[in-house]
Design a protein around this motif. Structure first.
Motif, PDB file in Angstrom:
ATOM      1  N   ILE A   4     -41.868 -83.327 -14.400  1.00 21.02           N
ATOM      2  CA  ILE A   4     -41.782 -83.716 -16.153  1.00 21.02           C
ATOM      3  C   ILE A   4     -42.347 -82.659 -16.545  1.00 21.02           C
ATOM      4  O   ILE A   4     -43.377 -82.943 -16.604  1.00 21.02           O
ATOM      5  CB  ILE A   4     -41.186 -84.481 -17.166  1.00 21.02           C
ATOM      6  CG1 ILE A   4     -40.562 -85.884 -16.108  1.00 21.02           C
ATOM      7  CG2 ILE A   4     -41.015 -84.547 -18.337  1.00 21.02           C
ATOM      8  CD1 ILE A   4     -38.732 -84.889 -16.195  1.00 21.02           C
ATOM      9  N   TYR A   5     -41.774 -80.991 -17.091  1.00 19.06           N
ATOM     10  CA  TYR A   5     -42.739 -80.115 -17.481  1.00 19.06           C
ATOM     11  C   TYR A   5     -42.887 -80.143 -18.968  1.00 19.06           C
ATOM     12  O   TYR A   5     -41.774 -79.554 -19.922  1.00 19.06           O
ATOM     13  CB  TYR A   5     -42.579 -79.478 -16.825  1.00 19.06           C
ATOM     14  CG  TYR A   5     -43.892 -77.762 -17.220  1.00 19.06           C
ATOM     15  CD1 TYR A   5     -43.772 -77.707 -18.506  1.00 19.06           C
ATOM     16  CD2 TYR A   5     -43.974 -77.417 -16.346  1.00 19.06           C
ATOM     17  CE1 TYR A   5     -44.134 -76.300 -18.977  1.00 19.06           C
ATOM     18  CE2 TYR A   5     -44.494 -75.859 -16.376  1.00 19.06           C
ATOM     19  CZ  TYR A   5     -45.120 -75.596 -17.968  1.00 19.06           C
ATOM     20  OH  TYR A   5     -45.454 -74.301 -18.394  1.00 19.06           O
ATOM     21  N   LYS A  92     -39.946 -91.347 -19.229  1.00 19.19           N
ATOM     22  CA  LYS A  92     -41.277 -92.596 -19.217  1.00 19.19           C
ATOM     23  C   LYS A  92     -42.634 -92.565 -19.565  1.00 19.19           C
ATOM     24  O   LYS A  92     -42.747 -93.082 -20.222  1.00 19.19           O
ATOM     25  CB  LYS A  92     -41.185 -94.014 -18.367  1.00 19.19           C
ATOM     26  CG  LYS A  92     -40.692 -95.526 -18.993  1.00 19.19           C
ATOM     27  CD  LYS A  92     -41.163 -96.554 -17.827  1.00 19.19           C
ATOM     28  CE  LYS A  92     -41.981 -97.594 -18.531  1.00 19.19           C
ATOM     29  NZ  LYS A  92     -43.266 -97.701 -17.997  1.00 19.19           N
ATOM     30  N   SER A  93     -43.336 -92.104 -19.063  1.00 17.11           N
ATOM     31  CA  SER A  93     -44.736 -91.752 -19.018  1.00 17.11           C
ATOM     32  C   SER A  93     -44.554 -90.787 -20.349  1.00 17.11           C
ATOM     33  O   SER A  93     -45.533 -90.703 -20.490  1.00 17.11           O
ATOM     34  CB  SER A  93     -45.490 -91.437 -18.000  1.00 17.11           C
ATOM     35  OG  SER A  93     -44.655 -90.219 -17.594  1.00 17.11           O
ATOM     36  N   LEU A  98     -45.670 -89.859 -26.474  1.00 14.84           N
ATOM     37  CA  LEU A  98     -45.598 -89.465 -27.234  1.00 14.84           C
ATOM     38  C   LEU A  98     -45.701 -90.184 -29.067  1.00 14.84           C
ATOM     39  O   LEU A  98     -46.079 -90.443 -29.699  1.00 14.84           O
ATOM     40  CB  LEU A  98     -43.578 -89.016 -27.473  1.00 14.84           C
ATOM     41  CG  LEU A  98     -43.276 -88.312 -26.662  1.00 14.84           C
ATOM     42  CD1 LEU A  98     -41.421 -87.806 -26.441  1.00 14.84           C
ATOM     43  CD2 LEU A  98     -43.381 -86.846 -27.995  1.00 14.84           C
ATOM     44  N   GLU A  99     -45.454 -91.764 -27.387  1.00 16.01           N
ATOM     45  CA  GLU A  99     -45.275 -92.717 -29.168  1.00 16.01           C
ATOM     46  C   GLU A  99     -46.950 -93.394 -28.776  1.00 16.01           C
ATOM     47  O   GLU A  99     -47.397 -93.445 -30.525  1.00 16.01           O
ATOM     48  CB  GLU A  99     -44.519 -94.441 -27.914  1.00 16.01           C
ATOM     49  CG  GLU A  99     -45.574 -96.084 -28.345  1.00 16.01           C
ATOM     50  CD  GLU A  99     -44.236 -95.944 -30.416  1.00 16.01           C
ATOM     51  OE1 GLU A  99     -44.011 -95.588 -30.313  1.00 16.01           O
ATOM     52  OE2 GLU A  99     -45.587 -96.772 -30.435  1.00 16.01           O
ATOM     53  N   LYS A 100     -48.086 -93.220 -27.838  1.00 16.52           N
ATOM     54  CA  LYS A 100     -49.484 -93.343 -28.691  1.00 16.52           C
ATOM     55  C   LYS A 100     -49.488 -91.624 -29.621  1.00 16.52           C
ATOM     56  O   LYS A 100     -50.408 -92.183 -29.964  1.00 16.52           O
ATOM     57  CB  LYS A 100     -50.001 -92.895 -27.276  1.00 16.52           C
ATOM     58  CG  LYS A 100     -51.592 -93.258 -26.688  1.00 16.52           C
ATOM     59  CD  LYS A 100     -51.971 -93.022 -25.527  1.00 16.52           C
ATOM     60  CE  LYS A 100     -53.538 -93.142 -25.808  1.00 16.52           C
ATOM     61  NZ  LYS A 100     -54.260 -92.523 -24.417  1.00 16.52           N
TER      62      LYS A 100
ATOM     63  N   SER B  28     -53.793 -85.685 -21.504  1.00 14.52           N
ATOM     64  CA  SER B  28     -53.689 -85.478 -20.775  1.00 14.52           C
ATOM     65  C   SER B  28     -52.734 -86.014 -19.506  1.00 14.52           C
ATOM     66  O   SER B  28     -52.219 -87.052 -19.963  1.00 14.52           O
ATOM     67  CB  SER B  28     -55.074 -86.896 -19.183  1.00 14.52           C
ATOM     68  OG  SER B  28     -55.371 -87.425 -20.422  1.00 14.52           O
ATOM     69  N   GLY B  29     -51.895 -85.076 -19.347  1.00 12.37           N
ATOM     70  CA  GLY B  29     -50.343 -86.083 -18.011  1.00 12.37           C
ATOM     71  C   GLY B  29     -50.879 -86.823 -17.712  1.00 12.37           C
ATOM     72  O   GLY B  29     -51.626 -86.918 -17.023  1.00 12.37           O
TER      73      GLY B  29
END
Lengths: 266, 72
Positions: A4-5, A92-93, A98-100, B28-29
């Motif tokens: 996901i970009y 999910k990651s 976004l949550e963090k 950091s993705g």
């Protein structure tokens, strides 16, 4: 496998017109992340190290990145842009990120409402400036006279002194002009960010970069801002200086992580 | 600003790289690429700029086409 970009985050439902390019958004607690699925065999860590050294690849990706964020910018009052190739393993990651960071993102979006980023770069034709000082500066002209009427030994030292003097006045002048530019534009913006100067290899210009700055400008002040740049550009032009402005940009320079190096302007 | 969407294609590559490479939100993705050595990328940019120049020169230069049987 796809990754996901992430291009940017906004707080209004984005109007995406490029469905064929697989651009879509993920919603999380009132935040909208504009993303695209990209193939892992192009964007994996290993492949990216190679691709970032491939200028043609980098060029295409940079333009796409910018174009997509500009498209979202057109319909949103506020956008937080991400750096080129910000990638997540899955949705999910990304949602976890976004949550963090939801608070920072929300605050940032609010700060950037009705704002535009404008860039101003300053250049100086050092040879031209040197020439002007050589024919106008009293102290330099005096030294020239002395050199002409001195013995060879003394002239040698005077020439050295003249060179130092010339460098000194040139540096002083460049600092003055840059400062003057920042002072004038600072009156019409909320924030200024100074960036490092780019080398000639990057600019492809013959004159030297002396100022690389970004401004956060209220939308209703943009016209005045541009007028002030134009005036400054004209006034400084005949001395070998050249100022160029670009915009409106997504606010790359005014995201929350960059806050430390900014100057606030009331 | 109606033209904001189409504007990017007219903007110099360096202006875009100056922003998208080391500004914007740096999270950091999951995939991390180091762009700390941005100077190296700028050096590469010179190569690209000059190759574009070369391409343009080639395009405009009137060179006889070697494939054409008349030149053999």
């Amino acid at each position: 496998m796809n990754l996901i970009y992430l291009y940017c985050v906004t707080d209004k439902i984005p109007q995406l017109k490029e469905e064929r390019d697989r651009i879509y958004f993920l919603r999380h607690k009132g935040l909208y992340a504009i993303v695209r699925k990209v193939p892992e065999d192009e964007f994996s860590e290993e492949k990216l190290q190679k691709n970032f050294n491939n200028m043609e690849w980098l060029k295409i990706k940079a333009y796409i990145h910018e174009k997509i964020i500009e498209g979202v910018m057109k319909d949103s009052s506020s956008v937080v842009p991400f750096r080129l190739a910000t990638l997540f393993k899955n949705e999910k990651s990304l949602t976890e990120m976004l949550e963090k960071h939801s608070e920072e993102l929300r605050r940032n979006l609010k700060d950037l409402e009705e704002m535009e980023e404008w860039g101003v770069k300053g250049y100086c034709d050092i040879e031209r400036l040197k020439y002007l000082f050589e024919i106008e500066d009293m102290e330099i002209l005096e030294t020239d006279k002395k050199i002409n009427s001195s013995s060879a030994g003394k002239a040698f030292f005077l020439r050295k002194k003249r060179e130092e003097l010339l460098n000194e006045v040139i540096n002083k002048k460049i600092n003055e002009v840059s400062q003057e530019c920042l002072d004038r534009l600072g009156q019409h913006c909320l924030r200024i960010r100074l960036n490092r100067l780019l080398p000639e290899e990057a600019t492809g210009r013959k004159d030297e970069m002396i100022l690389n700055s970004a401004f956060l400008v209220k939308k209703n002040k943009v016209k005045t801002f541009i007028k002030v740049v134009e005036t400054f550009k004209t006034q400084s032009g005949n001395r070998g200086f050249c100022f160029e402005y670009t915009g409106p940009w997504p606010p790359y320079n005014f995201c929350w992580q960059n806050d430390k190096s900014q100057t606030d302007h009331g | 600003m109606d033209n904001v969407y189409t504007r990017s294609k007219d903007i110099a590559l360096i202006e875009i790289l100056d922003r998208v490479l080391d500004k914007g939100v740096v999270i950091s993705g999951d995939i991390v690429i180091s762009v700390a050595d941005v100077d190296l990328i700028y050096v590469g940019l010179k190569v690209l700029l000059s190759s574009v120049e070369t391409m343009n020169r080639l395009k405009w230069a009137e060179v006889p086409c070697p494939e054409s049987p008349g030149n053999l």
